[in-house]
Design a protein around this motif. Sequence first.
Motif, short mmCIF file in Angstrom:
data_model
loop_
_atom_site.label_atom_id
_atom_site.label_comp_id
_atom_site.label_asym_id
_atom_site.label_seq_id
_atom_site.Cartn_x
_atom_site.Cartn_y
_atom_site.Cartn_z
N ASP A 238 -51.13 -73.29 -20.15
CA ASP A 238 -51.17 -71.85 -21.23
C ASP A 238 -52.15 -70.69 -21.27
OD1 ASP A 238 -54.22 -73.62 -19.93
OD2 ASP A 238 -54.53 -71.11 -20.43
N ASP A 239 -52.41 -69.54 -22.26
CA ASP A 239 -52.54 -68.57 -21.82
C ASP A 239 -53.46 -67.81 -21.97
OD1 ASP A 239 -53.16 -68.76 -24.96
OD2 ASP A 239 -51.34 -67.83 -25.50
N GLY A 240 -54.71 -68.58 -21.70
CA GLY A 240 -56.50 -68.68 -22.31
C GLY A 240 -57.00 -68.93 -23.68
N VAL A 241 -55.78 -69.29 -24.48
CA VAL A 241 -55.87 -69.21 -26.17
C VAL A 241 -55.58 -70.81 -26.79
CG1 VAL A 241 -56.36 -68.48 -28.40
CG2 VAL A 241 -55.79 -66.99 -26.21
N VAL A 242 -54.08 -70.60 -25.87
CA VAL A 242 -53.81 -72.00 -26.83
C VAL A 242 -52.72 -72.86 -25.75
CG1 VAL A 242 -53.24 -71.42 -28.92
CG2 VAL A 242 -51.41 -71.13 -28.05
N ALA A 243 -52.79 -74.20 -26.06
CA ALA A 243 -51.74 -74.99 -24.53
C ALA A 243 -50.56 -75.36 -25.26
CB ALA A 243 -52.79 -76.04 -24.25
N ASN A 244 -49.46 -75.30 -23.92
CA ASN A 244 -48.43 -76.05 -24.13
C ASN A 244 -48.39 -76.63 -23.26
OD1 ASN A 244 -45.04 -73.05 -23.93
ND2 ASN A 244 -47.45 -73.30 -24.99
N ALA A 245 -47.77 -78.24 -23.89
CA ALA A 245 -47.95 -79.42 -23.24
C ALA A 245 -47.27 -80.20 -23.81
CB ALA A 245 -49.75 -79.72 -23.31
N ILE A 246 -47.11 -81.47 -22.08
CA ILE A 246 -46.21 -82.35 -22.63
C ILE A 246 -46.84 -84.02 -22.51
CG2 ILE A 246 -43.97 -83.76 -22.07
CD1 ILE A 246 -42.66 -80.68 -21.59
N VAL A 247 -47.07 -84.95 -23.05
CA VAL A 247 -47.02 -86.11 -22.37
C VAL A 247 -45.96 -87.20 -23.05
CG1 VAL A 247 -49.39 -87.48 -23.67
CG2 VAL A 247 -49.55 -85.16 -24.03
N ILE A 248 -46.38 -88.31 -21.52
CA ILE A 248 -45.29 -89.43 -21.67
C ILE A 248 -46.51 -90.65 -21.26
CG2 ILE A 248 -43.49 -88.04 -21.61
CD1 ILE A 248 -43.60 -89.46 -18.35
N GLY A 249 -45.91 -91.13 -22.05
CA GLY A 249 -46.29 -93.02 -21.83
C GLY A 249 -46.49 -94.06 -22.80
#
Length: 409
Positions: A204-215
């Motif tokens: 993240d940049d302190g404000v919003v998150a980049n994310a990948i979730v698998i399962g």
Amino acid sequence: MKMEVPLLMLLVLFLVTYIQRSVVATLLHDEELKVTRKLDLINKPATKTFVTKYGDILDCVEIDKQLAFDHPLLKNHSIQMKPNFKIPKRRRLNTFSSSTLIPSQRRLLPKKVRCQEGTVLIKRIQEEDLAMEKFSPSLGMKFPTSNSYNFAYPNDDQPPQVHNQVAALVTFTQNTGAAGIINLWSPEVKPDQYSDAVIFVANDDGVVANAIVIGWAVNPLINQTFFTRLYTYWTKDSGQSTGCYNAMCAGFVQTSQEITLGQLLSPISVYWGRQYYVDLTVRQDLKTKNWWLLNGEDSVGYWPKELFTTLTNGAIRAGWGGEIQSPVTETAPGMGSGHFAKEGYARACLMKDLKLYAPMSFPAEKDLKLYLSKPECYGVLYEDSPGPGEGGEWGHSIFFGGPPGCSMS
């Protein structure tokens, strides 16, 4: 002769009702056309189509015609057919007679039936899937965004009447991917709930998150069924305007002809009986910066670097665990196997052989955090020792989960 007043009123009422019904019929017709057009845009022309015994429709679609390339940032994207990193042979931790590792979960199609060269296997999106599309931005794991017990995204606009609860092992370590062998279960959920077992990477940049979730997930909100299915989710802004479950929107580039997002995973583990697992990895290709999804030793496809901002430069967090979502007016669903982590092997959900792709080896225990948003309902236990009874080392592992029935109010 004058028309009697009651007769005039009946005529007016008839005309009003007729007009109302005509308007409603027109609106419904327009809505049906809108849905049809959207499905036509999402589901690309198939060269072959198959229907599984569970009712899933699977299409063979030309690889360069798939939905991913409708994304405006991927108009000039060059398809990467395989990762540049060497895919390691994962340790097969299934020496105990009542354990079965399922490394690739293939066999969706009959043995003699395969998508032809130049095409990929894609699960077709149907009308009922679109009915729940509005929920997709809120369906990614509410992982912690800092070294604190904070599970909500910044500026989370999810209605307060809906709760997400998490039981996870998290590390705040620079990395380029994470992996694990996940115990397959089918926790009981209601139609407006879901339960999953996942691995995530985030930046993240302190404000919003980049994310990948698998399962895997049992998620009738999206799938309209209560089966355990392969689950993926990605976002570049904490789910505020992006948040895509499986292939509900453009982004993920499918490369496999045998494994597809949203596919049913089977068989399922039995309480105090035979245990089944799926082996999943999310890992960044350091040359192209794309993030690959691996199912065992098979590459399924990737999320192109163009989809992200901070995650292009690797991840700064990773985690393993479970999540549930439920309206606060209902008792919560089970997580994992539907039993507490402390019950252990063949009873609680096990995630083993946890891996982190980082400059150093797997983080030391002091650099790992157990996150429990509602510890009276769901637990997680970390272990770094051989598992009793399975006859082989589990490596870094966790047990997690809890039973249904916990109050969300």
